[in-house]
Design a protein around this motif. Structure first.
Motif, short mmCIF file in Angstrom:
data_model
loop_
_atom_site.label_atom_id
_atom_site.label_comp_id
_atom_site.label_asym_id
_atom_site.label_seq_id
_atom_site.Cartn_x
_atom_site.Cartn_y
_atom_site.Cartn_z
N SER A 33 0.82 -1.21 0.00
CA SER A 33 0.00 0.00 0.00
C SER A 33 0.86 1.26 0.00
CB SER A 33 -0.91 0.01 1.23
OG SER A 33 -0.16 0.29 2.39
N ASN A 34 0.25 2.37 -0.39
CA ASN A 34 0.94 3.66 -0.34
C ASN A 34 1.34 4.01 1.09
OD1 ASN A 34 0.82 4.02 -3.08
ND2 ASN A 34 -0.91 5.40 -3.02
N ASP A 35 0.52 3.62 2.07
CA ASP A 35 0.86 3.89 3.47
C ASP A 35 2.14 3.18 3.87
OD1 ASP A 35 -1.36 5.49 3.79
OD2 ASP A 35 -2.51 4.01 4.95
N ALA A 36 2.27 1.91 3.48
CA ALA A 36 3.49 1.16 3.82
C ALA A 36 4.69 1.73 3.08
CB ALA A 36 3.32 -0.32 3.51
N GLU A 95 0.20 10.66 11.69
CA GLU A 95 -0.47 10.02 12.82
C GLU A 95 -1.36 8.87 12.37
OE1 GLU A 95 -2.73 11.17 16.94
OE2 GLU A 95 -1.80 12.74 15.74
N ARG A 96 -2.03 9.03 11.23
CA ARG A 96 -2.88 7.96 10.69
C ARG A 96 -2.04 6.74 10.32
NH1 ARG A 96 -3.98 5.90 6.18
NH2 ARG A 96 -2.84 7.44 4.95
N ARG A 100 -2.15 3.02 12.03
CA ARG A 100 -2.45 1.83 11.22
C ARG A 100 -1.46 0.69 11.49
NH1 ARG A 100 -2.98 1.28 4.61
NH2 ARG A 100 -3.10 -1.00 4.64
N TYR A 101 -0.18 1.00 11.68
CA TYR A 101 0.84 -0.03 11.81
C TYR A 101 1.35 -0.22 13.24
CZ TYR A 101 0.79 0.22 6.77
OH TYR A 101 0.39 0.21 5.48
N SER A 161 -9.29 -6.95 1.81
CA SER A 161 -9.02 -5.59 1.32
C SER A 161 -7.92 -4.96 2.16
CB SER A 161 -10.28 -4.72 1.39
OG SER A 161 -10.69 -4.57 2.73
N ALA A 162 -7.29 -3.93 1.59
CA ALA A 162 -6.22 -3.23 2.30
C ALA A 162 -6.78 -2.49 3.50
CB ALA A 162 -5.50 -2.27 1.36
N GLY A 163 -5.94 -2.30 4.50
CA GLY A 163 -6.37 -1.57 5.69
C GLY A 163 -7.20 -2.44 6.61
N VAL A 164 -7.84 -1.81 7.57
CA VAL A 164 -8.64 -2.53 8.56
C VAL A 164 -10.09 -2.08 8.41
CG1 VAL A 164 -9.01 -2.93 11.02
CG2 VAL A 164 -6.68 -2.66 10.14
N ASP A 165 -10.99 -3.06 8.31
CA ASP A 165 -12.42 -2.75 8.27
C ASP A 165 -13.18 -3.81 9.06
OD1 ASP A 165 -12.69 -5.00 6.60
OD2 ASP A 165 -12.73 -3.81 4.77
N GLU A 166 -14.50 -3.80 8.97
CA GLU A 166 -15.32 -4.70 9.77
C GLU A 166 -15.13 -6.18 9.41
OE1 GLU A 166 -17.41 -3.56 6.13
OE2 GLU A 166 -16.60 -2.32 7.72
N LYS A 167 -14.57 -6.48 8.24
CA LYS A 167 -14.35 -7.87 7.83
C LYS A 167 -13.08 -8.46 8.44
CE LYS A 167 -16.50 -7.23 3.32
NZ LYS A 167 -16.24 -7.20 1.88
#
Length: 186
Positions: A33-36, A95-96, A100-101, A161-167
């Motif tokens: 991901s772009n974040d990583a 900060e986001r 996340r990590y 999916s990338a990131g963290v969600d309800e799944k």
């Protein structure tokens, strides 16, 4: 200041600053991901085994070891990582990305803290294996980057999916693995 465009054409969260010129480029492969990528971009120059990397580490060690004890606790490490990301990324993004990590920083810390010889620390009931010392700092930075990229891949596969969600349930079942491993492999 505003974000810059990374060489790959992706939008980066890192502020426009002079790029470190002595670093080796690291190919991270597809699915990162772009974040990583932004996280690694913030720290990779510090992990380089050259004079410029050493100078960066000396300055960063002085910031990270705020108690001047010569040892870095997990809490100090966490605070230092957050500070680096906040200072190098556009407003709010550092900060986001840190948040996340954050759960994988302990793994990097635990890997790096046992590298140097174990010694008793005067004045407290602890040993050097409970902390990062300056000799282990470069490895900590490298392990932070590795753990973030691995956790990023984990997040892509967990829940689909990338990131963290309800799944996401922070475990990978066979069905998720079979559906997602090709997204993060070369």
């Amino acid at each position: 200041m505003e974000a810059n465009n990374a060489p790959s054409g992706r939008e980066s969260s890192i502020l426009n600053v002079k790029k470190f010129t002595g670093e080796e480029k690291i190919h991270l492969g597809k699915g990162v991901s772009n974040d990583a990528l932004d996280f690694v971009d913030c720290f990779r120059a510090m992990a380089q085994k050259n004079d410029a990397g050493r100078q960066l580490r000396v300055r960063q060690w002085q910031q990270a070891d705020c108690s001047r004890s010569g040892h870095l606790s997990l809490a100090q490490c966490d605070l230092w990582v957050k500070g680096v990301l906040v200072s190098k990324c556009v407003k709010g993004e550092g900060e986001r990305i840190w948040s996340r990590y954050r759960r994988c920083f302990i793994h990097a810390f635990n890997r790096a803290k046992n590298v140097a010889e174990n010694t008793e620390i005067e004045g407290i009931n602890a040993t050097s294996d409970d902390y990062i010392d300056q000799k282990e700092f470069r490895l900590l930075i490298g392990y932070l980057c590795v753990c973030v990229v691995m956790f990023d891949a984990f997040q892509v596969i967990d829940g689909g999916s990338a990131g963290v969600d309800e799944k996401d349930d922070f475990r990978i079942e066979l069905k998720e693995w079979l559906a997602g491993y090709q997204k993060v492999s070369d």
